[in-house]
Every structure is written in structure tokens, then in C-alpha cells.
Design an enzyme around this catalytic site. Sequence first.
Site: not given
Length: 146
Positions: A26, A90, A116, A77, A105-107, A83
Amino acid sequence: MPAVRTVLVLNGPNLNRLGKRQPEIYGSTTLADIENSVTELGAGLGLEVICRQSNHEGELIEWVHEAADNGWAVVINPGGFTHTSVALRDALAEVADGPGFVEVHISNVHAREPFRQHSYLSPIARGVIAGLGVVGYEYALRFFAP
């Protein structure tokens, strides 16, 4: 799409640990660094940026409801809730029907563990940015600029 004036930038669980937790994945940028950067960028783009982080699913959902009620766009994020959380999905569906949201998402979650690689949020997001590091937040914010 109508001009958006306010964008809510939400960060989910463990993102308060950025700069300390798994820097090899990260990086060393902190959440405060990201919040300062997007707030400054937003001002330059004519946007009000509100930044919030929680490790609690229910609190994130309440903030998404606030965004829906106020017509705010969302940059999120969701961390591990990406997941696992049908409830967050919703809540975001209501925002998706309005100004919309971008998942960040950073990665590169698609190059990591198999669990993931599934997102409950991506199918209803206006866009997904993954693997570009913290600059992904800035790209997402620019998407909502008038």
C-alpha cells in the site's frame, strides 16, 4: 450527468493504517495525506470534498445514505468490505441511481489472492480504479468534476 458539487470520499476498514500496514503493498502515504490531497484537488476543481473513514460497516452505510439523501457522488475504497458486504452494495445502489460512485483500490486486487478478485460493488459502480496507488483517488475525483 448533472454537475456534482459535493463528493464524499469514503475509506473502509484498515485504511486508517495506511503508511504503517503492509507498506510493500500500500506504500507509505497516510490516509491524512490522501485526504489533504483530494480536498485540495477538489477545491481546484470546484468541488466540496468530504472525507471519512470507518472500520465499521454500519457507519459506512449511514454515510452512504447521507450521500444519497443529499445527492452527493461517492468515491469509495471499501477495503475488505469489497468482497463481503451485500449491505454496503445495497446502500450504494441508491447512489448509483443518482450521481454515482467510483470504487478505488490502491493495490491491483486482481493480481492478489483469489478472494480479493470479486467485488460486490463493481457491477453497479460508474468506474473502478485498481492498482494505480493513491493517485486513483485523484482520478476518481476528477471524474465527478463539473
